[in-house]
Write an enzyme that holds these catalytic residues in place. Structure first.
Site, mmCIF file in Angstrom:
data_model
loop_
_atom_site.group_PDB
_atom_site.id
_atom_site.type_symbol
_atom_site.label_atom_id
_atom_site.label_comp_id
_atom_site.label_asym_id
_atom_site.label_seq_id
_atom_site.Cartn_x
_atom_site.Cartn_y
_atom_site.Cartn_z
ATOM 1 N N ASN A 112 -29.097 37.512 1.755
ATOM 2 C CA ASN A 112 -29.897 38.618 2.290
ATOM 3 C C ASN A 112 -31.010 38.911 1.289
ATOM 4 O O ASN A 112 -30.758 39.485 0.234
ATOM 5 C CB ASN A 112 -28.971 39.839 2.476
ATOM 6 C CG ASN A 112 -29.721 41.075 2.908
ATOM 7 O OD1 ASN A 112 -30.906 41.018 3.239
ATOM 8 N ND2 ASN A 112 -29.027 42.203 2.901
ATOM 9 N N LYS A 144 -33.412 40.916 1.555
ATOM 10 C CA LYS A 144 -33.861 42.321 1.605
ATOM 11 C C LYS A 144 -35.396 42.370 1.584
ATOM 12 O O LYS A 144 -36.032 41.457 2.097
ATOM 13 C CB LYS A 144 -33.216 43.118 0.464
ATOM 14 C CG LYS A 144 -31.690 42.939 0.456
ATOM 15 C CD LYS A 144 -30.987 43.882 -0.459
ATOM 16 C CE LYS A 144 -29.477 43.628 -0.372
ATOM 17 N NZ LYS A 144 -28.705 44.547 -1.190
ATOM 18 N N HIS A 160 -26.298 46.987 7.861
ATOM 19 C CA HIS A 160 -26.240 46.932 6.397
ATOM 20 C C HIS A 160 -26.245 48.356 5.838
ATOM 21 O O HIS A 160 -26.910 49.239 6.379
ATOM 22 C CB HIS A 160 -27.424 46.133 5.845
ATOM 23 C CG HIS A 160 -27.274 45.834 4.391
ATOM 24 N ND1 HIS A 160 -27.575 46.754 3.421
ATOM 25 C CD2 HIS A 160 -26.797 44.742 3.749
ATOM 26 C CE1 HIS A 160 -27.302 46.236 2.237
ATOM 27 N NE2 HIS A 160 -26.829 45.014 2.408
ATOM 28 N N GLU A 166 -27.739 49.684 3.497
ATOM 29 C CA GLU A 166 -29.065 50.256 3.197
ATOM 30 C C GLU A 166 -29.720 50.771 4.475
ATOM 31 O O GLU A 166 -30.442 51.769 4.451
ATOM 32 C CB GLU A 166 -29.932 49.194 2.493
ATOM 33 C CG GLU A 166 -29.452 48.963 1.064
ATOM 34 C CD GLU A 166 -29.631 47.557 0.539
ATOM 35 O OE1 GLU A 166 -30.406 46.767 1.108
ATOM 36 O OE2 GLU A 166 -28.960 47.231 -0.473
ATOM 37 N N GLU A 208 -18.762 45.208 2.877
ATOM 38 C CA GLU A 208 -19.575 45.418 1.680
ATOM 39 C C GLU A 208 -19.347 46.820 1.142
ATOM 40 O O GLU A 208 -19.980 47.778 1.604
ATOM 41 C CB GLU A 208 -21.059 45.248 2.020
ATOM 42 C CG GLU A 208 -21.398 43.883 2.567
ATOM 43 C CD GLU A 208 -22.874 43.566 2.362
ATOM 44 O OE1 GLU A 208 -23.165 42.623 1.619
ATOM 45 O OE2 GLU A 208 -23.714 44.281 2.905
ATOM 46 N N GLY A 237 -25.569 45.654 -5.380
ATOM 47 C CA GLY A 237 -26.690 45.747 -6.315
ATOM 48 C C GLY A 237 -26.341 46.473 -7.604
ATOM 49 O O GLY A 237 -27.221 46.817 -8.388
ATOM 50 N N SER A 275 -22.474 42.240 -5.147
ATOM 51 C CA SER A 275 -22.552 41.632 -6.483
ATOM 52 C C SER A 275 -21.768 40.327 -6.604
ATOM 53 O O SER A 275 -21.147 40.070 -7.637
ATOM 54 C CB SER A 275 -22.123 42.634 -7.555
ATOM 55 O OG SER A 275 -22.985 43.764 -7.546
HETATM 56 P P1 PGA Z 1 -25.908 42.260 -3.912
HETATM 57 O O1 PGA Z 1 -26.194 42.687 -2.386
HETATM 58 O O2 PGA Z 1 -25.346 40.864 -3.875
HETATM 59 O O3 PGA Z 1 -27.251 42.323 -4.587
HETATM 60 O O4 PGA Z 1 -24.934 43.250 -4.450
HETATM 61 C C1 PGA Z 1 -25.273 42.393 -1.378
HETATM 62 C C2 PGA Z 1 -25.809 42.878 -0.048
HETATM 63 O O5 PGA Z 1 -26.363 43.970 0.025
HETATM 64 O O6 PGA Z 1 -25.691 42.165 0.964
#
Ligand code: PGA
Length: 249
Positions: free
Chosen positions: A9, A11, A94, A96, A166, A172, A212
């Protein structure tokens, strides 16, 4: 057999030039695992990414879409638009999107319906926040997210659904769920599906872990029996790191 999937992803990262560079680096990587590989660039890069990976086993997927067919929704992209450039899979829900763009379970249920109506496969994301985990409510939160957005579906719809657990506190942040925490939640998710749709359906749905995942922890996480792959944010922006994760199976 459930599919193993590793999806990157991107983003809101990478303009056209950076996307071109990353895609050409991805194409040079050597895949040794059987996992399905996906990348999710931003809308502006979807067509280019789709075109330039045609001959490669890399599926280009979208990060979001609107639930309406078309109309006066400034700034939004529809399922039909995604289909018109060949996109077959979309990430929905997601954290976010939920946190910064107020996406509710109700809106997500509609998005899932629209995607399926257009034969678009859904990577449905969900996960608890840190406060939920601390208070011991994480399973209830996850169960409700799944029930509210997906439990109106027919059993056969789950052929087109991939789940992505997640935990928000691990996205992140550099902090991952331990492989045991991931396994325990994935087993709970599968049981939640089995209670509603039966064991066969529950066993057939791929459940990805996100939060992560890096080259140095992917192998241990993917070794867990109910973890069928990963949704990768930060580490998907580097071709070597991403393929180290793809090859961690
Ligand atoms: P990350 O993001 O690997 O940077 O923690 C995962 C995600 O949001 O899909």
């Amino acid at each position: 057999m459930r599919k193993q999937i590793v999806a990157g992803n991107w983003k809101m990262n990478n303009g056209l030039i950076q996307a071109e560079t990353l895609i050409s680096e991805l194409k040079q990587q050597n895949q040794t695992s059987e996992a399905e590989v996906m990348i999710a660039p931003s809308f502006t890069n979807l067509w280019h990414a789709f075109e330039s990976t045609r001959q490669y086993p890399i599926e280009v997927v979208a990060q979001n879409m609107h639930f309406s067919e078309d109309g006066a929704y400034t700034g939004e992209v529809s399922a039909g638009m995604l289909k018109s450039i060949g996109i077959q899979t979309v990430i929905l829900g997601h954290s976010e999107r939920r946190a910064y763009f107020n996406e509710t379970d109700e809106a997500l249920a509609k998005k899932v319906d629209t995607a399926l109506k257009h034969d678009i496969r859904v990577i449905f994301c969900f996960g608890e926040e840190l406060a939920d985990r601390k208070s011991g409510n994480h399973e209830t939160v996850v169960e409700n997210q799944i029930k509210n957005a997906l439990f109106h579906l027919k059993a056969s719809d789950f052929e087109h659904i991939i789940l992505a657990y997640e935990p928000v506190w691990a996205i992140g942040t550099g902090e991952t769920a331990t492989p045991e925490q991931a396994q325990s939640m994935h087993a709970f998710i599968r049981k939640t599906l089995a209670d509603k749709y039966g064991q066969d359906i529950a066993e057939s749905v791929s459940i990805l872990y996100g939060g992560s995942v890096k080259p140095n922890n992917a192998k241990e996480i993917f070794s867990k029996p109910d973890v069928d792959g990963g949704l990768i944010g930060g580490a998907s922006l580097n071709a070597e790191d991403f393929f180290a994760i793809v090859n961690a199976f």
